[in-house]
Enzyme design. Sequence first.
Site, PDB file in Angstrom:
ATOM      1  N   CYS A  27       0.815  -1.222   0.000  1.00  0.00           N
ATOM      2  CA  CYS A  27       0.000   0.000   0.000  1.00  0.00           C
ATOM      3  C   CYS A  27       0.848   1.272   0.000  1.00  0.00           C
ATOM      4  CB  CYS A  27      -0.928   0.016   1.218  1.00  0.00           C
ATOM      5  SG  CYS A  27      -2.030  -1.400   1.319  1.00  0.00           S
ATOM      6  N   CYS A  52      -1.050   2.631   6.826  1.00  0.00           N
ATOM      7  CA  CYS A  52      -0.653   1.281   7.229  1.00  0.00           C
ATOM      8  C   CYS A  52      -0.278   0.498   5.972  1.00  0.00           C
ATOM      9  CB  CYS A  52      -1.771   0.593   8.009  1.00  0.00           C
ATOM     10  SG  CYS A  52      -3.314   0.376   7.104  1.00  0.00           S
ATOM     11  N   HIS A 111      -9.003   2.918  -2.776  1.00  0.00           N
ATOM     12  CA  HIS A 111      -7.606   2.699  -2.382  1.00  0.00           C
ATOM     13  C   HIS A 111      -6.947   1.736  -3.369  1.00  0.00           C
ATOM     14  CE1 HIS A 111      -4.039   1.695  -0.245  1.00  0.00           C
ATOM     15  NE2 HIS A 111      -4.527   0.726   0.512  1.00  0.00           N
TER      16      HIS A 111
END
Length: 402
Positions: free
Chosen positions: A94, A378, A347
């Site tokens: 991510c 995160c 996302h």
Amino acid sequence: MPRASREVVFVDGVRTPFGKAGSMYAETRADDLVINCIRELMRRHPELPPEKVDEVAIAATTQIGDQGLTIGRSAALLAGLPRTVPGYAIDRMCAGAMTAVTTTASGIAFGAYDVAIAGGVEHMGRHPMGEGIDPNPRIVAEKLVDESALIMGSTAENLHDRYPEITRQRSDAFALLSQQRVAAAYRSGIIQESLVPTAIRSAELGWGLATTDEPPRPDTSLQALAGLRTPFRPHGRVTAGNAAGLNDGATASLLAAEDTAGELGLPAAMRLVSYAFAGVDPEVMGVGPIPATEKALQRADLSFDDLGAIEINEAFAVQVLAFCDHFKVPDDDPKLNPYGGAIALGHPLASSGVRLMIHLARTFRDNPQIRYGLTTMCVGLGMGGSVIWENPHYNSAQGAAR
């Protein structure tokens, strides 16, 4: 021979509208998404000669197919940059785009580059997270991590276990706020400013143009959120409504040494102060922003109270709320994600770090009384990443907030 570090600025950032996985971008290549962003950056900044770009770093979590082939280099070539401009691919799940920014920014500070492009792309419709991977069986067999660490939704349920005060109802309320703030930012024209209209193709319907994000649900309600099922655990607390979805999209940013930006006439939207990445227990990866932020603050000799603006990636509402509780930030604090976040916008994994920076840069521009801001997220397998930025428009006379 000792070298003096140079100041690094975030010049600009753009992104495609984010789509639902396999929906409006189903027949659009992943590399074309990020190529479109690179071209738009160069179009917006004619003062930058293309040959002055020293590096192109593009992140992707699943580096196969149209997200493979050293995508930073191939995207640079296909975007029309000179063949003298190198590029590479990067992966920190991510935090891929965030790492592309911090890595190239470090090269600028060191003096290896003057100007760089950093971003990320994820086409989760074509390449679901985990496609083609082969986890070492020792991870589970030797109990190096809990099996739930490999399922992001399960790690969010684990966070709910660890923090029972973060209830399903509280997570749903935060998710609703994210939707409401995104809707308000759209009404104000804030989000559209950074969007790159992107051609989309359908064999059935023909050609179209994506101009807005597909995931937001501005008409959602607490009642609707409460009725959603919990796919990761019976009677759980994580739902499709209080978590980011599966998405397709790309981002790109332009970074430069501050003195080079001045020479070329490039604007400075933010100045890099410090950054840090930290590891945490993989089965509760959502707490990663907490130690990463503490490390970044320590390295900058700042306190959390110095931060006047915070952009945190909303992978799951519970993960944001754990951060809020640790740093004593109210759930609805206006300095936290004022334009909404990933629960509403989406996302697309490796691209999201630059999306956070785009929003923070807008906050800085509109609020010269804010001096320092944070982008944080995160990261899968138990990590967190945080970057602290300074507002070059800061004017201490306009307010006490920093």
